[in-house]
Design an enzyme around this catalytic site. Structure first.
Site: not given
Ligand code: PLP
Length: 496
Positions: A112
């Site tokens: 993120k």
């Molecule tokens: C948010 C997240 C995901 C999923 O990603 P999306 O874009 O919501 O599909 C997978 N792994 C981790 C560690 C995340 O923080």
């Protein structure tokens, strides 16, 4: 023709990129989508000589068409700096027959950060461009990682406040500690007595509340979103797929124009959608492999053409993927419907009222770029252990779901195309389940003892993000019922 943005649920209204970033969600509840996907007219040879920031500029300028060169470069330079613990920003690690694209070298050690370290700059630049005088209140629902990354990005950013809702008991202990120790006078963290989908639906309802928007405006506030429904999150995520391809080429791992596959551990469908946009920009990406955990609503969707959220919500060891309503799928639905806003609106309404919808055969035929599968809890644990035993490399629980699905894909299809696995979190963020997977003997250790042990056996330095919270003070202890989310936000803002 200039690229603009329109809602997935209304073909008539267009907004600029900066307006789309400010609003987050369209007024009709739809998601903003670019009016077309631009082609990237930069050769792989050129890309292969570029730094992460340079790739970010050539990709993002195609989408953020009303940002000047100075504005965009300034956002990029402020975001991808020493907050990341490596100049590469997103290094590629070859292990067990795949390339792990490590997207966790930012401030909060999850992918993120790739977008949320730039979003505050895109947001404040957008506010300036549009002469916004109100203070911007970022409202976010998190399954664990978005919350901390958004808090870190927006903490003490002038002209903004940030409210984060997370499912109390539905995130890892380290994730929770990261959030509730967040500093910054403009930050507010709330645990809700519910799951992520309820947090996300609650936030969407607050966005859609016209009366509240009016009250807010009178008090000098307006909402925006840091969730992956915001186009300002999606666009920065396209960058690392282009960068990864260029790096593979630069390192002599692939030939010019050789196709690669991409495997993405998926929850809200934002990360994999960014890969799909990279493909549509012209990058030689073949299959987009969508990996789910036991909440396998997307696997069923790709298999049957029916999206059905009416099922039990499972808490797994990959909590950031514990999602039954993958919001960004709406953008794919819009695309495969032939950009038919009425059709998308109809299906999303069905999802809202019946919890399910079916796509047409024509739409289904356009999903051949995708392959979906899922990893069970046992399979996820096993692969963490196996990769560690084989190579010494330790992956986190989310990345492990992708590794499981990658193995299933190869078995199913005999396709041995070189593949990039999006490595979405540092194993230090999910220490307990990672260490338990490697050996039962770790069962009885405390959280921070596990951190020290992981560092030892994996031979990796403990990230700053973890050291920081070891002795940090708890600053947020608000917990509320799902039905009281609006009230809680109003109290925080001092509205009646
Ligand atoms: C948010 C997240 C995901 C999923 O990603 P999306 O874009 O919501 O599909 C997978 N792994 C981790 C560690 C995340 O923080």
């Amino acid at each position: 023709m200039d690229l603009l943005y329109r809602s997935t649920r209304n073909a008539n209204e267009t907004v600029t990129a900066s307006q789309a970033i400010l609003k987050g969600l369209a007024d009709d509840g739809g998601l903003f989508v670019p009016s077309f996907i631009p082609k990237l007219n930069v050769s792989v040879e050129e890309l292969s000589k570029m730094s992460y920031k340079e790739v970010a500029y050539v990709v993002m300028k195609e989408f953020l068409t009303d940002f000047t060169e100075d504005e965009l470069k300034s956002c990029i330079n402020s975001a991808y700096d020493s907050k990341f613990d490596t100049e590469e920003i997103a290094p590629l690690v070859k292990a067990e027959g795949a390339y792990y694209l490590e997207l966790f070298h930012g401030a909060t050690i999850a992918f993120k950060d790739m977008a949320l370290s730039i979003l505050p700059y895109l947001m404040t630049t957008s506010a300036k461009k549009n002469d916004v005088k109100n203070e911007i209140v970022i409202l976010t629902a998190t399954s664990g990682d978005t919350g901390k990354a958004a808090l870190a990005g927006f903490a003490d950013v002038k002209g903004t406040k940030i409210v984060v809702f997370y499912p109390k008991g539905g995130v890892s202990p380290i994730q929770e500690k990261q959030m509730i120790t967040q500093k910054g006078d403009n930050t507010f963290v709330v645990g809700i007595k519910g799951n992520f989908d309820q947090a996300q639906s609650g936030v969407k309802a607050i966005f859609g509340n016209k009366e509240l928007a009016k009250e807010m405006n009178e008090a000098g506030y307006q909402f925006s979103s840091a969730n992956s429904i915001n186009i300002g999150r999606l666009v920065p995520q396209i960058v690392y797929y282009v960068y990864a391809y260029a790096k593979l080429f630069a390192n002599g791992e692939i030939n010019k124009d050789e196709k690669i596959n991409v495997v993405v551990p998926t929850g809200n469908f934002g990360n994999i959608l960014a890969a799909y946009y990279a493909k549509n920009m012209g990058m030689p990406i073949d299959k987009l492999i969508c990996a789910s955990n036991d909440n396998k609503v997307l696997y069923d969707f790709f298999a049957t053409g029916t999206y059905d959220k009416n099922r039990e919500f499972m808490l797994t060891m990959s909590p950031s993927m514990d999602i039954l309503i993958s919001s960004n799928l709406e953008r794919l639905i819009y695309k495969i419907s032939g950009e038919d806003a009425d059709k998308s609106a109809e299906l999303m309404k069905k999802l809202n009222t019946e919890g399910k919808y079916d796509i047409t055969d024509d739409m289904k035929a356009q999903l051949s770029d995708f392959y979906g599968n899922f990893g069970t809890e046992a399979e996820t644990s096993e692969i963490i252990k196996k990769i560690y035993k084989d190579t010494g490399y330790i992956i986190d629980t989310h990345t492990a779901v992708a590794a499981v699905v990658y193995e299933k894909y190869k078995k199913d299809t005999n396709d041995n195309t070189k593949s990039v696995i999006a490595s979405t979190a540092s194993p230090f963020k999910f220490t307990r389940n990672v260490m338990k997977s490697i050996d039962d003997k770790y069962e009885n250790l405390e959280d921070f003892e596990l951190v020290d042990e992981l560092s030892k056996i994996g031979n990796v330095k403990i990230p700053n993000a973890i050291e920081e919270i070891r002795n940090a003070q708890i600053r947020h202890d608000t917990v509320c019922e799902v039905d009281d989310m609006t009230k809680t936000v109003k109290e925080f803002l001092g509205l009646k």
